[in-house]
Scaffold this active site. Sequence first.
Site, PDB file in Angstrom:
ATOM      1  N   ARG A  46      67.301 100.712 -19.662  1.00 29.61           N
ATOM      2  CA  ARG A  46      67.664  99.647 -20.625  1.00 29.61           C
ATOM      3  C   ARG A  46      69.034  99.962 -21.219  1.00 29.61           C
ATOM      4  O   ARG A  46      69.873  99.094 -21.394  1.00 29.61           O
ATOM      5  CB  ARG A  46      66.595  99.508 -21.716  1.00 29.61           C
ATOM      6  CG  ARG A  46      67.036  98.599 -22.859  1.00 29.61           C
ATOM      7  CD  ARG A  46      65.890  98.048 -23.704  1.00 29.61           C
ATOM      8  NE  ARG A  46      64.820  98.972 -23.971  1.00 29.61           N
ATOM      9  CZ  ARG A  46      64.879 100.030 -24.818  1.00 29.61           C
ATOM     10  NH1 ARG A  46      65.982 100.280 -25.497  1.00 29.61           N
ATOM     11  NH2 ARG A  46      63.837 100.818 -24.972  1.00 29.61           N
ATOM     12  N   TYR A  98      76.665  73.396 -23.726  1.00 25.76           N
ATOM     13  CA  TYR A  98      75.429  73.372 -22.932  1.00 25.76           C
ATOM     14  C   TYR A  98      74.236  73.158 -23.883  1.00 25.76           C
ATOM     15  O   TYR A  98      74.186  73.761 -24.961  1.00 25.76           O
ATOM     16  CB  TYR A  98      75.310  74.702 -22.179  1.00 25.76           C
ATOM     17  CG  TYR A  98      73.971  74.897 -21.520  1.00 25.76           C
ATOM     18  CD1 TYR A  98      73.528  74.023 -20.536  1.00 25.76           C
ATOM     19  CD2 TYR A  98      73.142  75.946 -21.889  1.00 25.76           C
ATOM     20  CE1 TYR A  98      72.296  74.195 -19.946  1.00 25.76           C
ATOM     21  CE2 TYR A  98      71.906  76.129 -21.297  1.00 25.76           C
ATOM     22  CZ  TYR A  98      71.486  75.234 -20.329  1.00 25.76           C
ATOM     23  OH  TYR A  98      70.270  75.399 -19.742  1.00 25.76           O
ATOM     24  N   ASP A 170      82.813  80.292 -23.647  1.00 24.11           N
ATOM     25  CA  ASP A 170      81.905  80.200 -22.502  1.00 24.11           C
ATOM     26  C   ASP A 170      82.755  79.793 -21.297  1.00 24.11           C
ATOM     27  O   ASP A 170      83.250  78.670 -21.220  1.00 24.11           O
ATOM     28  CB  ASP A 170      80.803  79.160 -22.799  1.00 24.11           C
ATOM     29  CG  ASP A 170      79.776  79.077 -21.676  1.00 24.11           C
ATOM     30  OD1 ASP A 170      80.138  79.318 -20.505  1.00 24.11           O
ATOM     31  OD2 ASP A 170      78.614  78.732 -21.965  1.00 24.11           O
ATOM     32  N   LYS A 195      75.626  80.602 -12.265  1.00 22.49           N
ATOM     33  CA  LYS A 195      76.381  79.496 -11.679  1.00 22.49           C
ATOM     34  C   LYS A 195      77.382  80.014 -10.631  1.00 22.49           C
ATOM     35  O   LYS A 195      76.977  80.647  -9.680  1.00 22.49           O
ATOM     36  CB  LYS A 195      77.045  78.699 -12.807  1.00 22.49           C
ATOM     37  CG  LYS A 195      76.072  78.347 -13.950  1.00 22.49           C
ATOM     38  CD  LYS A 195      75.012  77.411 -13.490  1.00 22.49           C
ATOM     39  CE  LYS A 195      73.766  77.275 -14.328  1.00 22.49           C
ATOM     40  NZ  LYS A 195      73.672  77.700 -15.671  1.00 22.49           N
TER      41      LYS A 195
HETATM   42  C1  LIG Z   1      77.980  76.310 -19.614  1.00 22.66           C
HETATM   43  C2  LIG Z   1      76.664  77.004 -19.656  1.00 22.66           C
HETATM   44  N1  LIG Z   1      76.487  78.033 -20.501  1.00 22.66           N
HETATM   45  C3  LIG Z   1      75.301  78.696 -20.560  1.00 22.66           C
HETATM   46  C4  LIG Z   1      74.231  78.336 -19.784  1.00 22.66           C
HETATM   47  C5  LIG Z   1      72.925  79.102 -19.879  1.00 22.66           C
HETATM   48  O1  LIG Z   1      72.806  79.975 -18.807  1.00 22.66           O
HETATM   49  P1  LIG Z   1      71.417  80.420 -18.091  1.00 22.66           P
HETATM   50  O2  LIG Z   1      70.791  79.202 -17.535  1.00 22.66           O
HETATM   51  O3  LIG Z   1      71.854  81.417 -17.078  1.00 22.66           O
HETATM   52  O4  LIG Z   1      70.571  81.032 -19.176  1.00 22.66           O
HETATM   53  C6  LIG Z   1      74.382  77.287 -18.870  1.00 22.66           C
HETATM   54  C7  LIG Z   1      73.235  76.898 -18.007  1.00 22.66           C
HETATM   55  O5  LIG Z   1      73.215  75.859 -17.386  1.00 22.66           O
HETATM   56  C8  LIG Z   1      75.631  76.599 -18.809  1.00 22.66           C
HETATM   57  O6  LIG Z   1      75.819  75.575 -17.969  1.00 22.66           O
END
Ligand SMILES: Cc1ncc(COP(=O)(O)O)c(C=O)c1O
Length: 377
Positions: A46, A98, A170, A195
């Site tokens: 961890r 998101y 992000d 992604k």
């Molecule tokens: C721009 C963005 N940030 C964060 C996330 C969250 O990521 P995760 O689905 O890997 O938890 C997503 C998920 O679709 C996303 O599109």
Amino acid sequence: MRRKTKLIHGGVAGDPHTGAVSVPIYQVSTYKQEGVGGHKGYEYSRTGNPTRHALEELIKDLEEGYAGFAFSSGMAAITAVMMLFNSGDHVILTDDVYGGTYRVMTKVLHRLGIESTFVDTSDLTNIEKQLRPNTKAIYIETPTNPLLKITDLKEAAAIAKRHGLLTIVDNTFSTPYWQTPIALGADIVVHSATKYLGGHSDVVAGLVVVNSEPLATDLHFIQNSTGGILGPQDSWLLMRGIKTLGIRMEEHEQNTRKIVEFLAGHPAVKNIYYPGLETHPNHEIAKKQMRGFGGMVSFDVGSAEKADQLLNRVQYFTLAESLGAVESLISLPAKMTHASIPQKRREELGITDGLVRISVGLEDVEDLLEDLAQALA
Ligand SMILES: Cc1ncc(COP(=O)(O)O)c(C=O)c1O
């Protein structure tokens, strides 16, 4: 090192013990100590694991930061970053972040006393208007999901610095291949590595890169304390995906440009959202801070019925959540990724029931164009 070289030779390349050119999967939870505290850098997985460490070094190099951290999902990464704040602190966020980010801020972290305000950060004056004495950070998604709005990262980070705030970005949609927010002044970069970084729809993961030693110490403490780490197998899969990020991103972009051109000339398509279009309101800023415009495009077909028809007719675009993989995906943000945002708020943001989002994959673009043409006919 240039960018494609860094994807392959950045971080920890290979295994010095055996000469293996791929970092081994250290599928292990604990490590032998020669005496109490006498370990070789690892004591419990961890806290640290060699395979995860190699990935963390790689993303640190790619984002040009001080230290990298790997989490079990993008949401685990974002939540860990938010744990840097205390009850009573306030964060300003991009309004069409998101849906899961909106949900964790308003439904989970809100209960713990972390306050949030959502504004259109593509207009920088909105950020200054929302500053409070307890504001601690500006959290930006650019390009945004699903409307592909762009925020000027250099200017936003300058505002944050003037007011002693952290800038968190992000970078999921662009990846470090197209955009490096730390070089533009950001303090922390987060990723849903599920992604483009993974790229093959086979791993759920989150990554964070910070730009300083104090932030690295704090975030490692949170990562180790809360435990939302990425396992060694998934860390390895992600490193494998990242090796081809450059050629994938170039090809996604090529295909997307052709699809955008086709959609722009189609009578059934009302609005197209793509930062590479000269008509996009933030095109100039996009050109300034991004090396490429990416493979995501949203467009409005006018109504939920028409969107439904399109979704049912396409053959090569898989109806699915997520984005950034080799296969083309299609989704209806209002009913899927952004369903957790209340309808009234969605309407305010422009996420209409006829808004369709596509993640352009790596198929032959002629097949994708023919597919869209027959589905829109
Ligand atoms: C721009 C963005 N940030 C964060 C996330 C969250 O990521 P995760 O689905 O890997 O938890 C997503 C998920 O679709 C996303 O599109």
